[in-house]
Design a protein around this motif. Sequence first.
Motif, mmCIF file in Angstrom:
data_model
loop_
_atom_site.group_PDB
_atom_site.id
_atom_site.type_symbol
_atom_site.label_atom_id
_atom_site.label_comp_id
_atom_site.label_asym_id
_atom_site.label_seq_id
_atom_site.Cartn_x
_atom_site.Cartn_y
_atom_site.Cartn_z
ATOM 1 N N PHE A 1 -4.481 -10.346 -6.003
ATOM 2 C CA PHE A 1 -4.372 -9.067 -5.305
ATOM 3 C C PHE A 1 -4.553 -7.903 -6.286
ATOM 4 O O PHE A 1 -4.009 -7.914 -7.391
ATOM 5 N N LYS A 2 -5.315 -6.904 -5.864
ATOM 6 C CA LYS A 2 -5.401 -5.628 -6.564
ATOM 7 C C LYS A 2 -5.091 -4.534 -5.550
ATOM 8 O O LYS A 2 -5.723 -4.471 -4.500
ATOM 9 N N THR A 3 -4.109 -3.697 -5.855
ATOM 10 C CA THR A 3 -3.635 -2.733 -4.866
ATOM 11 C C THR A 3 -3.572 -1.323 -5.434
ATOM 12 O O THR A 3 -3.484 -1.130 -6.658
ATOM 13 N N SER A 4 -3.603 -0.363 -4.531
ATOM 14 C CA SER A 4 -3.398 1.042 -4.920
ATOM 15 C C SER A 4 -2.858 1.801 -3.721
ATOM 16 O O SER A 4 -3.147 1.463 -2.560
ATOM 17 N N LEU A 5 -2.059 2.825 -4.001
ATOM 18 C CA LEU A 5 -1.509 3.682 -2.955
ATOM 19 C C LEU A 5 -1.493 5.108 -3.488
ATOM 20 O O LEU A 5 -0.798 5.417 -4.454
ATOM 21 N N SER A 6 -2.272 5.954 -2.869
ATOM 22 C CA SER A 6 -2.327 7.360 -3.287
ATOM 23 C C SER A 6 -1.707 8.232 -2.207
ATOM 24 O O SER A 6 -2.009 8.083 -1.017
ATOM 25 N N GLU A 7 -0.819 9.123 -2.616
ATOM 26 C CA GLU A 7 -0.130 10.016 -1.686
ATOM 27 C C GLU A 7 -0.408 11.476 -2.051
ATOM 28 O O GLU A 7 -0.531 11.825 -3.227
ATOM 29 N N ASN A 8 -0.501 12.326 -1.040
ATOM 30 C CA ASN A 8 -0.640 13.761 -1.247
ATOM 31 C C ASN A 8 0.049 14.493 -0.106
ATOM 32 O O ASN A 8 0.693 13.872 0.755
ATOM 33 N N GLN A 9 -0.072 15.783 -0.072
ATOM 34 C CA GLN A 9 0.636 16.592 0.920
ATOM 35 C C GLN A 9 0.119 16.373 2.344
ATOM 36 O O GLN A 9 0.842 16.628 3.307
ATOM 37 N N SER A 10 -1.103 15.881 2.464
ATOM 38 C CA SER A 10 -1.668 15.706 3.803
ATOM 39 C C SER A 10 -1.608 14.269 4.312
ATOM 40 O O SER A 10 -1.878 14.012 5.488
ATOM 41 N N GLY A 11 -1.235 13.334 3.446
ATOM 42 C CA GLY A 11 -1.162 11.949 3.903
ATOM 43 C C GLY A 11 -1.204 10.955 2.758
ATOM 44 O O GLY A 11 -0.867 11.260 1.615
ATOM 45 N N PHE A 12 -1.642 9.727 3.062
ATOM 46 C CA PHE A 12 -1.731 8.685 2.039
ATOM 47 C C PHE A 12 -2.895 7.746 2.357
ATOM 48 O O PHE A 12 -3.398 7.695 3.480
ATOM 49 N N GLU A 13 -3.297 6.999 1.332
ATOM 50 C CA GLU A 13 -4.349 5.983 1.496
ATOM 51 C C GLU A 13 -3.956 4.720 0.744
ATOM 52 O O GLU A 13 -3.646 4.770 -0.445
ATOM 53 N N MET A 14 -3.963 3.605 1.456
ATOM 54 C CA MET A 14 -3.669 2.297 0.866
ATOM 55 C C MET A 14 -4.966 1.525 0.699
ATOM 56 O O MET A 14 -5.841 1.561 1.569
ATOM 57 N N ASN A 15 -5.086 0.817 -0.416
ATOM 58 C CA ASN A 15 -6.266 -0.010 -0.650
ATOM 59 C C ASN A 15 -5.826 -1.345 -1.240
ATOM 60 O O ASN A 15 -5.132 -1.384 -2.260
ATOM 61 N N VAL A 16 -6.243 -2.439 -0.594
ATOM 62 C CA VAL A 16 -5.877 -3.783 -1.052
ATOM 63 C C VAL A 16 -7.144 -4.621 -1.167
ATOM 64 O O VAL A 16 -7.889 -4.771 -0.192
ATOM 65 N N ASP A 17 -7.393 -5.156 -2.367
ATOM 66 C CA ASP A 17 -8.500 -6.083 -2.597
ATOM 67 C C ASP A 17 -7.925 -7.473 -2.844
ATOM 68 O O ASP A 17 -7.008 -7.638 -3.666
ATOM 69 N N ILE A 18 -8.490 -8.471 -2.133
ATOM 70 C CA ILE A 18 -7.964 -9.833 -2.245
ATOM 71 C C ILE A 18 -9.081 -10.795 -2.628
ATOM 72 O O ILE A 18 -10.101 -10.892 -1.943
ATOM 73 N N ASP A 19 -8.881 -11.499 -3.734
ATOM 74 C CA ASP A 19 -9.753 -12.601 -4.131
ATOM 75 C C ASP A 19 -9.123 -13.871 -3.571
ATOM 76 O O ASP A 19 -8.175 -14.414 -4.137
ATOM 77 N N LEU A 20 -9.641 -14.339 -2.451
ATOM 78 C CA LEU A 20 -8.983 -15.413 -1.713
ATOM 79 C C LEU A 20 -8.915 -16.727 -2.476
ATOM 80 O O LEU A 20 -8.016 -17.543 -2.225
ATOM 81 N N GLN A 21 -9.831 -16.946 -3.391
ATOM 82 C CA GLN A 21 -9.812 -18.187 -4.148
ATOM 83 C C GLN A 21 -8.572 -18.271 -5.040
ATOM 84 O O GLN A 21 -8.093 -19.362 -5.341
ATOM 85 N N ASN A 22 -8.041 -17.127 -5.431
ATOM 86 C CA ASN A 22 -6.894 -17.104 -6.337
ATOM 87 C C ASN A 22 -5.608 -16.570 -5.698
ATOM 88 O O ASN A 22 -4.585 -16.485 -6.377
ATOM 89 N N ALA A 23 -5.682 -16.204 -4.426
ATOM 90 C CA ALA A 23 -4.524 -15.614 -3.761
ATOM 91 C C ALA A 23 -3.811 -16.634 -2.877
ATOM 92 O O ALA A 23 -4.436 -17.531 -2.315
ATOM 93 N N ASN A 24 -2.502 -16.486 -2.773
ATOM 94 C CA ASN A 24 -1.691 -17.320 -1.880
ATOM 95 C C ASN A 24 -1.256 -16.469 -0.693
ATOM 96 O O ASN A 24 -0.335 -15.663 -0.792
ATOM 97 N N LEU A 25 -1.909 -16.668 0.444
ATOM 98 C CA LEU A 25 -1.637 -15.837 1.611
ATOM 99 C C LEU A 25 -0.309 -16.170 2.275
ATOM 100 O O LEU A 25 0.135 -15.436 3.159
ATOM 101 N N ASN A 26 0.313 -17.258 1.873
ATOM 102 C CA ASN A 26 1.613 -17.598 2.442
ATOM 103 C C ASN A 26 2.690 -16.604 2.026
ATOM 104 O O ASN A 26 3.769 -16.558 2.623
#
Length: 311
Positions: free
Chosen positions: A257-282
């Motif tokens: 997983f690679k993640t980021s969360l940016s917040e400002n006065q007008s809102g926020f943006e979440m971004n999640v990148d998943i390499d499924l071969q190496n990630a455990n979705l459980n």
Amino acid sequence: MAKRKVELENIELKPQVIGYSYKKKSNFGRYVFILIIFLVVVYYINDVSIFINNLLGKNTASSITDLANKNNSNINPNEQKEPNKPVKNEYYEVNDKTTIELDTLTLNTFSYSNQKLSFIALNNTTSSVNLSGKKYYLETYDESKNLLESIKVDFGTVASKANLSLTYDLSKDFKYFTIKEKNVSLYPSVELKYDEFNNANMICTKDTETITYTFKNDELEKINHKLTRNDINSTDYNSTLESTREKINNYSKQAGFKTSLSENQSGFEMNVDIDLQNANLNNTSEKYYYAYKEMPKVVKFEMETYGFKCN
């Protein structure tokens, strides 16, 4: 000259051992046995994969499950099989008397108001019921029993003697409804446009969410999940932001997983990148995240029943 008298002793001649020679035993039978075991493992490799994944608590892609079911159905080709019979729908109406026995759950207390259908799933057994691997669908029909909508129902795990409250938003009023399980083999096929490296993207959007699924040779490899909220005055904004922070904090500690969360006065943006071969979705509770090597038709069909538009 005196003659000598010679007496012969009557002694039986016996064979004398002067050495041993060893004859090497043939390993042909052993080689044949190993070859048979190898062929059996290869033939049932999908069943073995499912068994190991179940032991490890990992999800198995529907493509592997389908192949295993197909192989199992062909174990005895000489056995006469009955032709596949269409599943007969049981149509229900929303009222106080409607009760549906589904697997080991009892569905009741159905209500419909403001295009929201609600009901309760009750587990009356003495053990928990895990339906995470099942693909159940709520389908609505008009008075002529023409299909209006199809929505995937995720029961997950229901503890013993517990109940689960479920509510679904509908876009059309209906007369009848059904809740039934579907086989992936009945999902419509999907053709993606691949680039020179055999990669293709399927982009699914709904409201403020965009999820991009990356396939290689018709097998899911990566997921990008983006959530953007600029409505800070919305009643659910703060709760959504807090749950998103918790999610990002959880995912950032996991492999793949690679993640980021940016917040400002007008809102926020979440971004999640998943390499499924190496990630455990459980370790996630996100129903929009599909297993490594999942088929495009599974992702598209199910995501669109969740209300997304995918292309």
